[in-house]
Design a protein around this motif. Sequence first.
Motif, PDB file in Angstrom:
ATOM      1  N   ILE A  11      -7.832  11.525   7.283  1.00 23.77           N
ATOM      2  CA  ILE A  11      -6.578  11.956   6.648  1.00 23.77           C
ATOM      3  C   ILE A  11      -5.972  10.804   5.846  1.00 23.77           C
ATOM      4  O   ILE A  11      -5.530  10.990   4.710  1.00 23.77           O
ATOM      5  N   LEU A  12      -5.968   9.603   6.434  1.00 19.24           N
ATOM      6  CA  LEU A  12      -5.450   8.428   5.714  1.00 19.24           C
ATOM      7  C   LEU A  12      -6.236   8.178   4.425  1.00 19.24           C
ATOM      8  O   LEU A  12      -5.656   7.929   3.378  1.00 19.24           O
ATOM      9  N   ALA A  13      -7.549   8.252   4.518  1.00 19.82           N
ATOM     10  CA  ALA A  13      -8.404   7.956   3.364  1.00 19.82           C
ATOM     11  C   ALA A  13      -8.299   9.008   2.267  1.00 19.82           C
ATOM     12  O   ALA A  13      -8.381   8.687   1.080  1.00 19.82           O
ATOM     13  N   ASP A  14      -8.100  10.260   2.664  1.00 19.44           N
ATOM     14  CA  ASP A  14      -8.156  11.360   1.698  1.00 19.44           C
ATOM     15  C   ASP A  14      -6.810  11.765   1.094  1.00 19.44           C
ATOM     16  O   ASP A  14      -6.784  12.460   0.072  1.00 19.44           O
ATOM     17  N   ASN A  15      -5.690  11.356   1.702  1.00 21.10           N
ATOM     18  CA  ASN A  15      -4.412  11.942   1.306  1.00 21.10           C
ATOM     19  C   ASN A  15      -3.314  10.941   0.934  1.00 21.10           C
ATOM     20  O   ASN A  15      -2.186  11.354   0.679  1.00 21.10           O
ATOM     21  N   PHE A  16      -3.629   9.672   0.891  1.00 22.31           N
ATOM     22  CA  PHE A  16      -2.595   8.686   0.601  1.00 22.31           C
ATOM     23  C   PHE A  16      -2.924   7.897  -0.653  1.00 22.31           C
ATOM     24  O   PHE A  16      -4.085   7.657  -0.969  1.00 22.31           O
ATOM     25  N   ALA A  17      -1.880   7.480  -1.335  1.00 16.01           N
ATOM     26  CA  ALA A  17      -2.010   6.719  -2.576  1.00 16.01           C
ATOM     27  C   ALA A  17      -2.709   5.381  -2.318  1.00 16.01           C
ATOM     28  O   ALA A  17      -2.646   4.852  -1.201  1.00 16.01           O
ATOM     29  N   PRO A  18      -3.341   4.841  -3.345  1.00 16.77           N
ATOM     30  CA  PRO A  18      -4.037   3.559  -3.178  1.00 16.77           C
ATOM     31  C   PRO A  18      -3.142   2.439  -2.634  1.00 16.77           C
ATOM     32  O   PRO A  18      -3.607   1.614  -1.852  1.00 16.77           O
ATOM     33  N   TRP A  19      -1.874   2.400  -3.010  1.00 16.78           N
ATOM     34  CA  TRP A  19      -1.004   1.322  -2.514  1.00 16.78           C
ATOM     35  C   TRP A  19      -0.735   1.473  -1.013  1.00 16.78           C
ATOM     36  O   TRP A  19      -0.542   0.477  -0.325  1.00 16.78           O
ATOM     37  N   VAL A  20      -0.739   2.704  -0.486  1.00 16.60           N
ATOM     38  CA  VAL A  20      -0.606   2.895   0.963  1.00 16.60           C
ATOM     39  C   VAL A  20      -1.921   2.495   1.631  1.00 16.60           C
ATOM     40  O   VAL A  20      -1.920   1.818   2.663  1.00 16.60           O
ATOM     41  N   GLN A  21      -3.037   2.866   1.037  1.00 21.25           N
ATOM     42  CA  GLN A  21      -4.339   2.488   1.594  1.00 21.25           C
ATOM     43  C   GLN A  21      -4.513   0.969   1.606  1.00 21.25           C
ATOM     44  O   GLN A  21      -5.201   0.423   2.471  1.00 21.25           O
ATOM     45  N   ALA A  22      -3.864   0.276   0.668  1.00 24.46           N
ATOM     46  CA  ALA A  22      -3.949  -1.180   0.619  1.00 24.46           C
ATOM     47  C   ALA A  22      -3.310  -1.842   1.842  1.00 24.46           C
ATOM     48  O   ALA A  22      -3.588  -3.011   2.127  1.00 24.46           O
ATOM     49  N   GLY A  51       7.962 -13.628   6.914  1.00 20.99           N
ATOM     50  CA  GLY A  51       7.994 -12.414   7.724  1.00 20.99           C
ATOM     51  C   GLY A  51       7.390 -11.237   6.987  1.00 20.99           C
ATOM     52  O   GLY A  51       7.397 -11.173   5.758  1.00 20.99           O
ATOM     53  N   LEU A  52       6.859 -10.287   7.746  1.00 18.51           N
ATOM     54  CA  LEU A  52       6.311  -9.067   7.165  1.00 18.51           C
ATOM     55  C   LEU A  52       7.427  -8.318   6.435  1.00 18.51           C
ATOM     56  O   LEU A  52       8.528  -8.188   6.959  1.00 18.51           O
ATOM     57  N   SER A  53       7.138  -7.811   5.253  1.00 18.04           N
ATOM     58  CA  SER A  53       8.173  -7.157   4.451  1.00 18.04           C
ATOM     59  C   SER A  53       8.617  -5.833   5.058  1.00 18.04           C
ATOM     60  O   SER A  53       7.825  -5.093   5.658  1.00 18.04           O
ATOM     61  N   GLY A  54       9.885  -5.548   4.888  1.00 15.93           N
ATOM     62  CA  GLY A  54      10.433  -4.284   5.349  1.00 15.93           C
ATOM     63  C   GLY A  54       9.799  -3.095   4.667  1.00 15.93           C
ATOM     64  O   GLY A  54       9.621  -2.042   5.284  1.00 15.93           O
ATOM     65  N   GLN A  55       9.439  -3.237   3.399  1.00 15.96           N
ATOM     66  CA  GLN A  55       8.799  -2.134   2.678  1.00 15.96           C
ATOM     67  C   GLN A  55       7.476  -1.754   3.320  1.00 15.96           C
ATOM     68  O   GLN A  55       7.146  -0.574   3.416  1.00 15.96           O
ATOM     69  N   ALA A  56       6.710  -2.740   3.777  1.00 15.45           N
ATOM     70  CA  ALA A  56       5.432  -2.454   4.436  1.00 15.45           C
ATOM     71  C   ALA A  56       5.675  -1.718   5.752  1.00 15.45           C
ATOM     72  O   ALA A  56       4.976  -0.752   6.074  1.00 15.45           O
ATOM     73  N   LEU A  57       6.687  -2.151   6.506  1.00  6.86           N
ATOM     74  CA  LEU A  57       7.001  -1.490   7.767  1.00  6.86           C
ATOM     75  C   LEU A  57       7.484  -0.061   7.533  1.00  6.86           C
ATOM     76  O   LEU A  57       7.100   0.858   8.263  1.00  6.86           O
ATOM     77  N   MET A  58       8.299   0.152   6.517  1.00  5.83           N
ATOM     78  CA  MET A  58       8.796   1.498   6.219  1.00  5.83           C
ATOM     79  C   MET A  58       7.656   2.420   5.797  1.00  5.83           C
ATOM     80  O   MET A  58       7.595   3.578   6.221  1.00  5.83           O
ATOM     81  N   ALA A  59       6.747   1.914   4.977  1.00  7.38           N
ATOM     82  CA  ALA A  59       5.602   2.727   4.559  1.00  7.38           C
ATOM     83  C   ALA A  59       4.709   3.046   5.755  1.00  7.38           C
ATOM     84  O   ALA A  59       4.189   4.159   5.879  1.00  7.38           O
ATOM     85  N   ALA A  60       4.541   2.085   6.651  1.00  5.78           N
ATOM     86  CA  ALA A  60       3.730   2.325   7.851  1.00  5.78           C
ATOM     87  C   ALA A  60       4.373   3.382   8.747  1.00  5.78           C
ATOM     88  O   ALA A  60       3.679   4.256   9.281  1.00  5.78           O
ATOM     89  N   ALA A  61       5.693   3.348   8.884  1.00 12.64           N
ATOM     90  CA  ALA A  61       6.401   4.347   9.696  1.00 12.64           C
ATOM     91  C   ALA A  61       6.254   5.736   9.085  1.00 12.64           C
ATOM     92  O   ALA A  61       5.996   6.721   9.793  1.00 12.64           O
ATOM     93  N   ASP A  62       6.400   5.830   7.789  1.00 13.33           N
ATOM     94  CA  ASP A  62       6.269   7.106   7.087  1.00 13.33           C
ATOM     95  C   ASP A  62       4.850   7.660   7.254  1.00 13.33           C
ATOM     96  O   ASP A  62       4.664   8.846   7.540  1.00 13.33           O
ATOM     97  N   THR A  63       3.870   6.799   7.123  1.00 13.72           N
ATOM     98  CA  THR A  63       2.472   7.207   7.249  1.00 13.72           C
ATOM     99  C   THR A  63       2.146   7.618   8.682  1.00 13.72           C
ATOM    100  O   THR A  63       1.449   8.623   8.903  1.00 13.72           O
TER     101      THR A  63
END
Length: 137
Positions: A11-22, A51-63
């Motif tokens: 599901i991750l590989a087939d349905n998410f944008a390249p920047w999320v897959q990154a 520190g790990l960016s908040g944007q990365a954490l937010m995208a991970a939570a959404d995913t």
Amino acid sequence: MTISTAEADTILADNFAPWVQALKLSVTETGDRHAVLRLPWSDELAREGGGLSGQALMAAADTATVVAVSAARGGFGPMTTIQQSTTFQRAVVGADVLVTARITKLGRRLAFVDVVMTAEGEEEPAAHASTVYAFPG
């Protein structure tokens, strides 16, 4: 009605944008009403100060929400984020993050999910998110 971790990774590989897959997220656990994803540490995701960016954490939570809802519904289907609220409680430096998404209510049209993000090896959360997803149709 859950899905396997291999199906969730597909599901991750087939349905998410390249920047999320990154982000290189991987699914470590799925269940009837939850999913756990691993966000690996990367210097590329660190902000000034290390520190790990908040944007990365937010995208991970959404995913992670998508994976948890897909597991609960027995597979991926159309859904969209309609709300996400995130709080950051402590910095993550040099550690992978375990992203645990737990469904608190799953209805016909909406899903409510609680997401806790914890640096590997730590007990206290680094961040917390509440998400709401809608199912079209």
